[in-house]
Design an enzyme around this catalytic site. Structure first.
Site, PDB file in Angstrom:
ATOM      1  N   GLU A  87       0.770  -1.083  -0.069  1.00 10.28           N
ATOM      2  CA  GLU A  87       0.092  -0.222   0.095  1.00 10.28           C
ATOM      3  C   GLU A  87       0.858   1.265  -0.030  1.00 10.28           C
ATOM      4  O   GLU A  87       0.611   2.275  -0.785  1.00 10.28           O
ATOM      5  CB  GLU A  87      -0.913   0.144   1.149  1.00 10.28           C
ATOM      6  CG  GLU A  87      -1.999  -1.143   1.255  1.00 10.28           C
ATOM      7  CD  GLU A  87      -2.878  -0.955   0.152  1.00 10.28           C
ATOM      8  OE1 GLU A  87      -3.235  -0.067  -0.275  1.00 10.28           O
ATOM      9  OE2 GLU A  87      -3.335  -1.967  -0.507  1.00 10.28           O
ATOM     10  N   SER A 465     -49.697 -30.285  37.554  1.00 10.70           N
ATOM     11  CA  SER A 465     -49.543 -30.774  38.992  1.00 10.70           C
ATOM     12  C   SER A 465     -48.063 -30.207  39.522  1.00 10.70           C
ATOM     13  O   SER A 465     -47.789 -30.159  40.636  1.00 10.70           O
ATOM     14  CB  SER A 465     -49.519 -32.374  38.932  1.00 10.70           C
ATOM     15  OG  SER A 465     -50.673 -32.576  38.902  1.00 10.70           O
TER      16      SER A 465
END
Length: 814
Positions: A87, A465
């Protein structure tokens, strides 16, 4: 000559003045876009929200940019050199703008009419990425230059490179090189070799074009060009170059891979925090540590999955996927396209049956590979008729599969692949530390990615229950005992809040006559529960149930309450059972333990109410405090660190002991396989088997499991809490309790154990052969009996003569 020089000088001066004027004019037009010194030095990267277990395993990540910032010292030298060679070779020597590079770019633009690139330095890329858009205009380019020059004056080269390494987009939602290392290689930068570092260093130029997953050939060319540049610049030697350039491409798209599957938990955390932080939640770099134990969460995932798949297999095979493939007409490529477009679950496979014989089937997987299914992987597949009925067991493979079928397979440790199908039933599991309410495992359904509805918190179903222990606790608190007798006989109630006369029945329609409460609980006898609530009174019982965290306004105000007709979430049920588990203290479930910001500063630290049995004084809670929600307020702490005692320890222990009998003798007997004497629990099954539950605990941990269909269809004949929800509970608790000592709920020394007559609940006679031991509160111990006196009725629960006559008539009627 002098005159000519003077003219040239004036022309030069005029040109310089014009250039300065143009430059100033451009500067003036863009100066508002140039950041201040403070803005340059206070750059914040967008960092996603990350959520972890208590033991630092990643659960989830939320944010549009995947980023893991690093500092300059953490950048590998080979990566820095690769970036510079690709770069900006002159990065350490230019003032932020490469004049020669820009000149080349201008000449290319003039001569070709197209932008060829090559003019931007790393500093200019940082300026563009942090402060500008990517629009292709001269104004933006000049602004970029001015920002770059200012950055070079205010920041060091290392600071600029650090910003670049953390900001640049590298494809697949990866921003920054550390994130790219994780996305493409599932490693940190420090673990990558030279070839891999050069590969990701080639991405900034064009992340899509040079993506090693999408375009491996182009990516390879780019990587090798960077390696050649590094060699020519003396950054690597010939040997390192040769090794790297010969290395194969190993990149894959790893995306965001959690360490542990806990989608329901991650979404609970995200949703709760979003209400406070809004969209900033996804970019400000918060890290959340939950209370989840990764080992227990994995065990919960497996237990729920196995439980659902086992239930699904019991009810038969619903056949192949509707889409079929003509093996003659469809090409191999077309067949693969069909398979790849059918959604499935992680680790499962979509496969095409290509041939069968009597006991095997040849199938082609979605990746094109062929494998063989053996008979043991297929023989379970009785034809599904409905939830109550299945067809005959298959005899040959042809009874189940034919060529052209598209089927689903799941991995099997012994068989390789096993025939399966997407289940329709759901199971949800939640496990709490009962001492402080910390959620240690949570599974909201079979598969989060298939259905994100969280049945632990969002679904309210009837517990059946499973709710009875709360009613029994109310009875014991008001003078009843485990030996109190209630007549289990047919009865009719004319309750004004019910639509018509109500005739409750037991499962199976059997009646047991006079029954001790202990027996009634472990047998789960409905009539006893209804009669008990009728004697206690609905309003006093509703008020009592506040102690377990239930809101009376959300509970039915009629006798059906005794049978668990309330609509409650598994989270609420587990919270109530935590009271039984911890000795009678009310805790609040919580999931978020700590939140830290991007600077590792603590934003929130949980301070849950915690059981403290040695504390001499317990503060009382207000109604608001007892109704605290799942999470605390961000930035604050809970006002009561000591959990309030809401149930008498004597009552609590007796209920615990009665629920231990549910496992020893009752509907929870399957749990005996755990060989633990400290566990207790209760099953629950609603009318027509639409909801199946099991909640169980010891002195440290409480776990609740619910199973059912989201549309409330019946689970089918022979399916109960003990057959559907208890097996996943057992599988999970086997892991959760492994290696731990027995943890019994504390038994108060004030309790008294005496021998009683098992038929009447009275004190046994001296020498009575069938006498049994029972536990009593000191004030409720049955009086001693004299052989010369007639047997005394147990006042609590024994019927009057009129009641007996009425019930005898009802028995004859039924």
């Amino acid at each position: 000559m002098a005159k000519a020089l003077k003219i040239l000088f004036l022309l030069g001066l005029f040109g310089a003045l014009c250039a300065a004027g143009i430059t100033y004019g451009i500067y003036y037009s863009v100066k508002d876009k140039i950041p201040t010194v403070d803005e340059l030095k206070d750059i914040e990267l967008r960092i996603p929200l990350r959520i972890y277990t208590a033991d630092n395993q990643l659960i989830g990540e939320f944010g549009d940019q995947r980023r893991t910032p690093i500092n300059y010292a953490e950048i590998p030298l080979d990566l820095e050199n690769a970036i510079l060679s690709a770069e900006d070779t002159n990065f350490y020597h230019h003032p932020g703008v490469d004049v020669f590079g820009l000149g080349r770019a201008v000449v290319q633009l003039i001569t070709t009419g197209q932008k060829q690139g090559g003019g931007s330095t790393i500093t200019m890329q940082v300026a563009r990425n942090y402060f500008l858009s990517f629009e292709q205009t001269f104004t933006r380019k000049f602004t970029e230059i001015f920002i770059s020059l200012k950055m070079e004056r205010e920041l060091t080269k290392h600071e600029i490179l650090e910003l670049y390494v953390n900001k640049i987009y590298l494809g697949n939602r990866a921003y920054g090189f550390e994130a790219a290392a994780q996305v493409y290689y599932d490693k940190s930068l420090a673990e990558l070799d030279l070839a891999q570092l050069a590969m990701i260093a080639g991405l900034p130029k064009a992340p899509s074009r040079y993506n090693p997953v999408a375009n491996p050939s182009r990516a390879l060319i780019r990587r090798n060009w960077i390696l050649q540049r590094m060699l020519s610049l003396g950054m690597i030697d010939k040997e390192a170059y040769q090794t790297a350039v010969e290395a194969p491409i190993t990149a894959k798209n790893h995306g965001v891979t959690p360490d542990i599957e806990a989608g329901y938990i991650a979404e609970m955390v995200r949703s709760e925090l979003y209400s406070t932080f809004g969209d900033d939640l996804y970019s400000t770099g918060m890290t959340v540590y939950t209370t989840i134990d990764s080992g227990r969460q994995k065990a919960a995932n497996t237990a729920v999955s196995n439980g659902v798949l086992n239930y699904d297999a019991r009810h038969g095979y619903r056949g192949p996927i509707e889409t079929r493939i003509d093996l003659v007409e469809a090409s191999l490529e077309e067949q693969q396209d069909v398979l790849k477009n059918i959604s499935g679950f992680e680790d499962w496979e979509t496969a095409l049956v290509i041939a069968t014989d009597e006991k095997t089937a040849s199938v082609r997987l979605s990746d094109g590979k062929q494998t063989t299914l053996v008979w043991d992987a297929i023989k379970w597949a009785k034809p599904y008729i409905d939830e109550d009925y299945q067809g005959k067991m298959p005899v040959t493979v042809g009874d189940v599969l034919v060529p052209g079928d598209i089927i689903r397979l799941r991995p099997d440790s012994e068989l390789g692949w096993k025939l399966t199908q997407k289940p329709k039933v759901q199971t949800a599991l939640i496990s709490l530390n009962s001492k402080d309410g910390a959620i240690q495992a949570l599974v909201g359904g079979f598969n989060y990615y298939e259905n994100k509805f969280n049945r632990i918190t969002q679904s309210k179903r009837q517990p059946g229950s499973n709710f009875k222990p709360f009613v029994y606790a109310s009875a014991l608190s008001r003078g009843y005992t485990a030996a109190s007798i209630i007549n289990d006989a047919p009865v009719v109630f004319n309750d004004s809040s019910l639509a018509s006369a109500w005739r409750p029945t037991n499962d199976g329609g059997k009646f047991y006559g006079p029954t001790r409460l202990r027996q009634a609980l472990y047998r789960s006898q409905n009539i006893v529960s209804v009669r008990l609530l009728d004697e206690l009174g609905i309003r006093p019982t509703l008020d009592f149930l506040r102690r377990f965290g239930f809101d009376p306004d959300e509970l039915p105000h009629n006798l059906s309450l005794s049978l668990g007709s309330a609509n409650l979430s598994p989270l609420q049920i587990a919270t109530g059972y935590a009271v039984f588990s911890n000795g009678g203290y009310q805790v609040q479930p919580y999931l978020i333990n700590e939140i830290i910001d991007r600077n590792n500063e603590t934003l929130f630290q949980a301070n849950p109410v915690t059981v403290c049995v040695t504390c001499t004084a317990l503060e009382k809670t207000t109604d608001d405090e007892t109704q605290m929600g799942l999470f605390d307020t961000i930035g604050g702490i809970r006002s009561l660190p000591i959990a309030p005692q809401v149930l008498d320890p004597e009552v609590n222990y007796i209920i615990y002991d009665m629920m231990r009998d549910v496992i020893k003798y009752g509907t929870g007997r399957r749990a005996l396989v755990l060989s633990r004497d400290d566990i207790a629990g209760k099953t629950g099954t609603t009318n027509d088997g639409r909801d199946a539950w099991f909640s169980g605990f010891n002195g440290d941990i409480v776990t609740s499991v619910w199973s059912g269909f989201d549309n409330s269809s019946p689970l089918g004949r022979g399916e109960w809490g003990g057959s559907v929800s208890l097996p996943p509970w057992i599988d999970y608790m086997r892991y959760a309790l492994q290696g731990s000592e027995s943890s019994f709920v504390p038994k108060p020394s004030s309790l008294v154990t005496v021998r009683i007559d098992p038929k009447t609940g009275e004190r046994s006679l001296p020498g009575q052969a069938d006498a049994i031991f029972e536990i009593f509160r000191k004030d409720n111990v049955p009086p001693e009996r004299n052989l010369n006196l007639p047997m005394q009725n147990n006042i609590l629960g024994n019927e009057s003569q009129e009641e007996k006559q009425e019930n005898n008539a009802l028995e004859n009627l039924f």
